[in-house]
Design a protein around this motif. Structure first.
Motif, short mmCIF file in Angstrom:
data_model
loop_
_atom_site.label_atom_id
_atom_site.label_comp_id
_atom_site.label_asym_id
_atom_site.label_seq_id
_atom_site.Cartn_x
_atom_site.Cartn_y
_atom_site.Cartn_z
N HIS A 1 5.34 -11.61 8.97
CA HIS A 1 6.34 -10.54 8.94
C HIS A 1 6.08 -9.59 7.77
O HIS A 1 6.21 -8.37 7.90
N CYS A 2 5.70 -10.16 6.63
CA CYS A 2 5.46 -9.34 5.44
C CYS A 2 4.27 -8.40 5.63
O CYS A 2 4.26 -7.29 5.09
N ILE A 3 3.28 -8.83 6.39
CA ILE A 3 2.14 -7.96 6.69
C ILE A 3 2.61 -6.71 7.43
O ILE A 3 2.25 -5.57 7.08
N GLU A 4 3.45 -6.89 8.43
CA GLU A 4 3.92 -5.74 9.20
C GLU A 4 4.79 -4.83 8.37
O GLU A 4 4.71 -3.60 8.47
N VAL A 5 5.63 -5.41 7.53
CA VAL A 5 6.50 -4.60 6.67
C VAL A 5 5.66 -3.81 5.66
O VAL A 5 5.89 -2.62 5.43
N GLY A 6 4.67 -4.46 5.06
CA GLY A 6 3.83 -3.78 4.08
C GLY A 6 3.07 -2.61 4.67
O GLY A 6 3.03 -1.51 4.09
N GLN A 7 2.46 -2.82 5.82
CA GLN A 7 1.72 -1.74 6.46
C GLN A 7 2.63 -0.56 6.83
O GLN A 7 2.29 0.60 6.59
N MET A 8 3.80 -0.86 7.39
CA MET A 8 4.67 0.22 7.82
C MET A 8 5.29 0.96 6.63
O MET A 8 5.51 2.18 6.69
N LEU A 9 5.55 0.24 5.55
CA LEU A 9 6.09 0.92 4.37
C LEU A 9 5.08 1.91 3.82
O LEU A 9 5.44 3.03 3.43
N ALA A 10 3.80 1.54 3.80
CA ALA A 10 2.77 2.47 3.34
C ALA A 10 2.67 3.68 4.28
O ALA A 10 2.52 4.82 3.83
N ARG A 11 2.77 3.44 5.57
CA ARG A 11 2.76 4.55 6.53
C ARG A 11 3.94 5.48 6.30
O ARG A 11 3.80 6.71 6.39
#
Length: 323
Positions: A116-126
Protein backbone atom coordinates in the motif's frame (compact mmCIF):
# COMPACT_ATOMS: atom_id res chain seq x y z
CA UNK A 1 -22.94 12.55 13.67
CA UNK A 2 -21.11 14.57 11.01
CA UNK A 3 -24.00 16.17 9.11
CA UNK A 4 -24.10 19.61 10.70
CA UNK A 5 -26.37 21.18 8.05
CA UNK A 6 -29.26 18.91 6.97
CA UNK A 7 -30.63 19.13 3.43
CA UNK A 8 -34.16 18.08 2.49
CA UNK A 9 -35.00 16.31 -0.76
CA UNK A 10 -36.85 19.41 -1.95
CA UNK A 11 -33.86 21.66 -1.20
CA UNK A 12 -31.51 19.28 -3.00
CA UNK A 13 -33.80 19.13 -6.01
CA UNK A 14 -33.92 22.91 -6.27
CA UNK A 15 -30.14 23.18 -5.86
CA UNK A 16 -29.41 20.58 -8.53
CA UNK A 17 -31.28 22.69 -11.07
CA UNK A 18 -27.99 24.62 -11.35
CA UNK A 19 -26.18 21.45 -12.56
CA UNK A 20 -26.36 19.07 -15.51
CA UNK A 21 -26.05 15.92 -13.42
CA UNK A 22 -29.31 14.16 -14.26
CA UNK A 23 -32.02 13.04 -11.85
CA UNK A 24 -31.55 12.07 -8.21
CA UNK A 25 -31.39 8.32 -7.54
CA UNK A 26 -30.11 8.27 -3.92
CA UNK A 27 -29.03 10.85 -1.33
CA UNK A 28 -27.71 10.11 2.17
CA UNK A 29 -25.50 11.68 4.82
CA UNK A 30 -21.96 10.48 5.52
CA UNK A 31 -21.46 9.86 9.23
CA UNK A 32 -17.76 10.71 9.40
CA UNK A 33 -15.54 13.78 9.30
CA UNK A 34 -15.30 16.67 11.74
CA UNK A 35 -15.10 19.78 9.55
CA UNK A 36 -17.95 19.68 7.02
CA UNK A 37 -21.35 18.18 6.21
CA UNK A 38 -20.95 15.44 3.60
CA UNK A 39 -23.48 13.45 1.59
CA UNK A 40 -23.32 10.65 -0.96
CA UNK A 41 -25.29 11.64 -4.05
CA UNK A 42 -26.18 9.23 -6.85
CA UNK A 43 -27.82 10.57 -10.00
CA UNK A 44 -28.61 9.13 -13.40
CA UNK A 45 -25.21 10.49 -14.50
CA UNK A 46 -23.01 8.96 -11.79
CA UNK A 47 -21.91 8.93 -8.15
CA UNK A 48 -20.84 12.09 -6.35
CA UNK A 49 -20.16 13.62 -2.94
CA UNK A 50 -21.92 16.82 -1.87
CA UNK A 51 -20.02 18.83 0.74
CA UNK A 52 -21.35 21.81 2.68
CA UNK A 53 -18.42 23.74 4.12
CA UNK A 54 -19.00 24.65 7.74
CA UNK A 55 -15.83 26.70 8.28
CA UNK A 56 -14.32 27.58 4.90
CA UNK A 57 -15.72 30.74 3.34
CA UNK A 58 -16.63 31.45 -0.27
CA UNK A 59 -13.43 33.49 -0.49
CA UNK A 60 -11.20 30.65 0.74
CA UNK A 61 -12.80 27.79 -1.19
CA UNK A 62 -11.63 28.44 -4.80
CA UNK A 63 -7.99 27.51 -4.05
CA UNK A 64 -8.96 24.02 -2.88
CA UNK A 65 -11.51 23.30 -5.60
CA UNK A 66 -9.35 24.71 -8.39
CA UNK A 67 -6.39 22.64 -7.16
CA UNK A 68 -8.48 19.46 -7.20
CA UNK A 69 -9.74 20.27 -10.68
CA UNK A 70 -6.17 20.91 -11.84
CA UNK A 71 -4.88 17.62 -10.40
CA UNK A 72 -7.79 15.64 -11.82
CA UNK A 73 -7.04 17.10 -15.26
CA UNK A 74 -3.46 15.78 -14.87
CA UNK A 75 -4.75 12.24 -14.20
CA UNK A 76 -4.10 12.32 -10.46
CA UNK A 77 -7.00 10.38 -8.87
CA UNK A 78 -8.69 13.01 -6.73
CA UNK A 79 -12.32 14.14 -6.46
CA UNK A 80 -13.10 16.33 -9.46
CA UNK A 81 -15.37 19.31 -8.67
CA UNK A 82 -18.39 19.47 -10.97
CA UNK A 83 -19.08 22.86 -12.57
CA UNK A 84 -22.51 24.45 -12.35
CA UNK A 85 -24.24 25.69 -15.46
CA UNK A 86 -22.74 29.13 -14.86
CA UNK A 87 -19.22 27.61 -14.68
CA UNK A 88 -18.80 28.09 -10.92
CA UNK A 89 -17.47 25.16 -8.88
CA UNK A 90 -19.64 25.89 -5.83
CA UNK A 91 -22.86 27.55 -4.75
CA UNK A 92 -24.64 28.27 -1.47
CA UNK A 93 -26.91 26.07 0.64
CA UNK A 94 -28.40 27.68 3.75
CA UNK A 95 -25.93 30.52 3.19
CA UNK A 96 -22.92 28.18 3.29
CA UNK A 97 -20.67 27.31 0.31
CA UNK A 98 -21.27 23.84 -1.09
CA UNK A 99 -19.75 21.80 -3.92
CA UNK A 100 -20.32 18.51 -5.72
CA UNK A 101 -17.29 16.35 -6.57
CA UNK A 102 -16.90 12.95 -8.19
CA UNK A 103 -16.96 9.96 -5.83
CA UNK A 104 -13.75 7.91 -5.79
CA UNK A 105 -13.68 4.13 -5.77
CA UNK A 106 -12.63 2.13 -2.72
CA UNK A 107 -12.34 2.39 1.05
CA UNK A 108 -9.60 3.50 3.47
CA UNK A 109 -6.90 0.96 4.36
CA UNK A 110 -6.29 1.32 8.08
CA UNK A 111 -3.70 -1.49 8.32
CA UNK A 112 -1.35 -0.67 5.42
CA UNK A 113 1.38 -2.97 4.20
CA UNK A 114 4.52 -1.99 2.25
CA UNK A 115 2.53 -2.69 -0.94
CA UNK A 116 0.00 0.00 0.00
CA UNK A 117 2.82 2.39 0.88
CA UNK A 118 4.40 1.89 -2.54
CA UNK A 119 1.23 3.06 -4.26
CA UNK A 120 0.82 6.01 -1.92
CA UNK A 121 4.44 7.09 -2.37
CA UNK A 122 4.31 6.98 -6.16
CA UNK A 123 1.01 8.85 -6.37
CA UNK A 124 2.12 11.51 -3.90
CA UNK A 125 5.15 12.25 -6.07
CA UNK A 126 2.90 12.42 -9.14
CA UNK A 127 0.64 14.86 -7.30
CA UNK A 128 3.59 17.09 -6.45
CA UNK A 129 4.85 17.19 -10.01
CA UNK A 130 1.35 17.74 -11.42
CA UNK A 131 0.95 20.80 -9.21
CA UNK A 132 4.04 22.58 -10.49
CA UNK A 133 2.11 24.64 -13.04
CA UNK A 134 -0.88 25.36 -10.79
CA UNK A 135 -1.10 29.18 -10.91
CA UNK A 136 -2.69 29.94 -7.54
CA UNK A 137 -0.76 30.29 -4.30
CA UNK A 138 -1.94 29.78 -0.76
CA UNK A 139 0.55 28.88 1.96
CA UNK A 140 0.03 25.97 4.32
CA UNK A 141 -2.13 27.74 6.90
CA UNK A 142 -1.08 25.34 9.69
CA UNK A 143 2.66 25.90 9.44
CA UNK A 144 5.22 27.59 11.73
CA UNK A 145 3.46 30.94 12.05
CA UNK A 146 0.24 29.15 13.11
CA UNK A 147 2.11 27.13 15.74
CA UNK A 148 3.61 30.29 17.17
CA UNK A 149 0.30 32.14 17.11
CA UNK A 150 -1.65 29.41 18.91
CA UNK A 151 0.91 28.15 21.41
CA UNK A 152 0.04 30.85 24.01
CA UNK A 153 -3.55 29.58 24.09
CA UNK A 154 -2.49 26.08 25.16
CA UNK A 155 0.84 26.47 26.98
CA UNK A 156 -0.76 26.74 30.44
CA UNK A 157 -2.57 23.43 29.87
CA UNK A 158 0.67 21.49 29.48
CA UNK A 159 2.83 19.65 31.99
CA UNK A 160 6.38 20.85 32.59
CA UNK A 161 7.73 18.04 30.39
CA UNK A 162 5.31 18.86 27.57
CA UNK A 163 6.09 22.56 27.80
CA UNK A 164 9.81 21.87 27.65
CA UNK A 165 9.36 19.67 24.56
CA UNK A 166 7.08 22.03 22.66
CA UNK A 167 9.15 25.14 23.35
CA UNK A 168 12.38 23.34 22.47
CA UNK A 169 10.90 22.01 19.23
CA UNK A 170 9.48 25.39 18.30
CA UNK A 171 12.96 26.88 18.64
CA UNK A 172 14.45 24.03 16.60
CA UNK A 173 11.90 24.42 13.83
CA UNK A 174 12.25 28.19 13.82
CA UNK A 175 15.97 27.81 13.14
CA UNK A 176 15.34 25.15 10.50
CA UNK A 177 12.68 27.17 8.68
CA UNK A 178 14.96 30.19 8.69
CA UNK A 179 17.95 28.36 7.21
CA UNK A 180 19.34 28.57 3.69
CA UNK A 181 18.89 24.80 3.33
CA UNK A 182 15.18 25.10 4.09
CA UNK A 183 14.80 27.90 1.54
CA UNK A 184 16.39 25.68 -1.10
CA UNK A 185 13.97 22.77 -0.60
CA UNK A 186 11.64 22.26 -3.60
CA UNK A 187 7.95 22.76 -3.06
CA UNK A 188 4.53 23.50 -4.48
CA UNK A 189 0.92 22.53 -3.77
CA UNK A 190 0.75 19.84 -1.06
CA UNK A 191 -2.08 17.81 0.43
CA UNK A 192 -0.70 18.46 3.95
CA UNK A 193 -3.06 15.92 5.59
CA UNK A 194 -2.55 12.62 3.75
CA UNK A 195 -3.49 10.26 6.57
CA UNK A 196 -4.73 6.71 6.07
CA UNK A 197 -8.37 7.79 6.19
CA UNK A 198 -7.86 10.29 3.34
CA UNK A 199 -6.80 7.62 0.83
CA UNK A 200 -9.00 5.00 -0.81
CA UNK A 201 -8.05 1.54 -2.07
CA UNK A 202 -10.20 -0.64 -4.30
CA UNK A 203 -9.67 -4.28 -3.34
CA UNK A 204 -9.49 -6.51 -6.39
CA UNK A 205 -9.02 -10.24 -6.68
CA UNK A 206 -5.21 -10.09 -6.90
CA UNK A 207 -4.23 -6.91 -5.06
CA UNK A 208 -5.46 -3.60 -3.72
CA UNK A 209 -5.45 -0.73 -6.21
CA UNK A 210 -5.19 2.91 -5.22
CA UNK A 211 -8.56 4.57 -5.69
CA UNK A 212 -7.41 8.09 -4.94
CA UNK A 213 -6.65 10.86 -2.46
CA UNK A 214 -9.38 13.07 -1.01
CA UNK A 215 -10.10 15.77 1.61
CA UNK A 216 -7.89 18.55 0.26
CA UNK A 217 -9.25 21.21 2.60
CA UNK A 218 -5.99 21.60 4.54
CA UNK A 219 -3.95 21.79 1.32
CA UNK A 220 -1.48 24.59 0.71
CA UNK A 221 1.80 25.47 -0.92
CA UNK A 222 4.64 24.06 1.17
CA UNK A 223 7.87 22.11 0.85
CA UNK A 224 7.21 18.75 -0.78
CA UNK A 225 9.34 17.08 1.89
CA UNK A 226 6.86 18.26 4.53
CA UNK A 227 4.03 16.50 2.68
CA UNK A 228 6.08 13.28 2.50
CA UNK A 229 6.93 13.53 6.21
CA UNK A 230 3.29 14.01 7.24
CA UNK A 231 2.37 10.97 5.17
CA UNK A 232 5.15 8.76 6.58
CA UNK A 233 4.27 9.83 10.15
CA UNK A 234 0.88 8.21 9.67
CA UNK A 235 1.28 5.45 7.08
CA UNK A 236 4.58 4.00 8.31
CA UNK A 237 4.32 3.84 12.09
CA UNK A 238 3.15 1.65 14.91
CA UNK A 239 0.04 3.54 16.02
CA UNK A 240 0.50 2.65 19.68
CA UNK A 241 4.07 3.90 20.04
CA UNK A 242 4.75 6.20 17.08
CA UNK A 243 7.82 4.14 16.19
CA UNK A 244 8.60 4.04 12.46
CA UNK A 245 8.19 0.72 10.66
CA UNK A 246 11.35 0.42 8.57
CA UNK A 247 9.83 -1.78 5.85
CA UNK A 248 6.94 0.60 5.20
CA UNK A 249 9.16 3.71 5.36
CA UNK A 250 11.56 2.18 2.87
CA UNK A 251 8.72 1.14 0.55
CA UNK A 252 7.08 4.56 0.53
CA UNK A 253 10.28 6.58 0.13
CA UNK A 254 11.72 4.34 -2.60
CA UNK A 255 8.44 4.49 -4.51
CA UNK A 256 8.21 8.26 -4.17
CA UNK A 257 11.76 8.70 -5.43
CA UNK A 258 11.20 6.57 -8.53
CA UNK A 259 9.03 9.51 -9.63
CA UNK A 260 10.81 12.45 -7.94
CA UNK A 261 14.21 11.83 -6.35
CA UNK A 262 15.11 13.78 -3.21
CA UNK A 263 17.69 16.56 -3.42
CA UNK A 264 20.79 16.35 -1.16
CA UNK A 265 19.23 18.98 1.11
CA UNK A 266 16.07 16.92 1.44
CA UNK A 267 18.10 13.84 2.35
CA UNK A 268 20.01 15.82 4.96
CA UNK A 269 16.91 17.30 6.64
CA UNK A 270 14.58 14.31 6.50
CA UNK A 271 14.39 13.89 10.28
CA UNK A 272 13.93 17.65 10.78
CA UNK A 273 10.88 17.48 8.54
CA UNK A 274 9.52 14.38 10.27
CA UNK A 275 9.70 16.44 13.46
CA UNK A 276 7.96 19.37 11.73
CA UNK A 277 5.16 17.08 10.58
CA UNK A 278 4.69 15.73 14.11
CA UNK A 279 4.80 19.23 15.59
CA UNK A 280 2.10 20.51 13.24
CA UNK A 281 -0.41 17.88 14.34
CA UNK A 282 0.55 17.91 18.00
CA UNK A 283 -0.11 21.65 18.22
CA UNK A 284 -3.41 21.44 16.32
CA UNK A 285 -4.65 18.50 18.38
CA UNK A 286 -3.66 20.21 21.61
CA UNK A 287 -5.59 23.28 20.50
CA UNK A 288 -8.69 21.28 19.51
CA UNK A 289 -8.54 19.34 22.79
CA UNK A 290 -8.04 22.26 25.17
CA UNK A 291 -9.84 24.99 23.18
CA UNK A 292 -12.67 23.13 21.45
CA UNK A 293 -15.01 25.00 19.13
CA UNK A 294 -18.44 25.86 20.49
CA UNK A 295 -20.94 23.06 19.86
CA UNK A 296 -18.30 20.75 18.45
CA UNK A 297 -20.12 17.49 17.77
CA UNK A 298 -17.30 14.98 17.71
CA UNK A 299 -14.65 14.07 20.24
CA UNK A 300 -11.26 15.69 19.61
CA UNK A 301 -8.36 13.45 18.57
CA UNK A 302 -5.89 12.42 21.27
CA UNK A 303 -2.99 14.93 21.33
CA UNK A 304 -0.79 12.33 23.03
CA UNK A 305 -0.50 10.40 19.77
CA UNK A 306 1.60 13.10 18.12
CA UNK A 307 3.46 13.90 21.31
CA UNK A 308 4.72 10.30 21.25
CA UNK A 309 5.63 10.61 17.56
CA UNK A 310 7.53 13.85 18.14
CA UNK A 311 9.44 12.38 21.08
CA UNK A 312 10.42 9.40 18.91
CA UNK A 313 11.70 11.68 16.14
CA UNK A 314 13.65 13.87 18.58
CA UNK A 315 15.16 10.72 20.13
CA UNK A 316 16.18 9.47 16.68
CA UNK A 317 17.93 12.76 15.99
CA UNK A 318 19.78 12.56 19.30
CA UNK A 319 20.93 9.00 18.65
CA UNK A 320 22.10 9.95 15.17
CA UNK A 321 24.08 12.91 16.53
CA UNK A 322 25.95 10.66 18.98
CA UNK A 323 26.92 7.96 16.48
Amino acid sequence: MAVFTPVTDAELGDWLQHYDLGDIVEFRGIQSGIENSNFFLTTTHGEYVLTIFEKLTATQLPFYLDLMRHLASHRVPVPDPMPRRDGALFGLIHGKPAAIVTKLEGAPEMAPTPAHCIEVGQMLARLHLAGRDFPQHQPNLRSLSWWRENLPAIIDCLSDAQRELIESELAHQGAFFGSADYASLPGGPCHCDLFRDNVLFAHGIEHARLGGFFDFYFAGVDKWLFDVAVTVNDWCIDLETGVLDAARVDALLRAYQTVRPFTPEEERHWNDMLRAGAMRFWVSRLYDFHRPREAQMLKAHDPGHFERILRERVKAASLSAHR
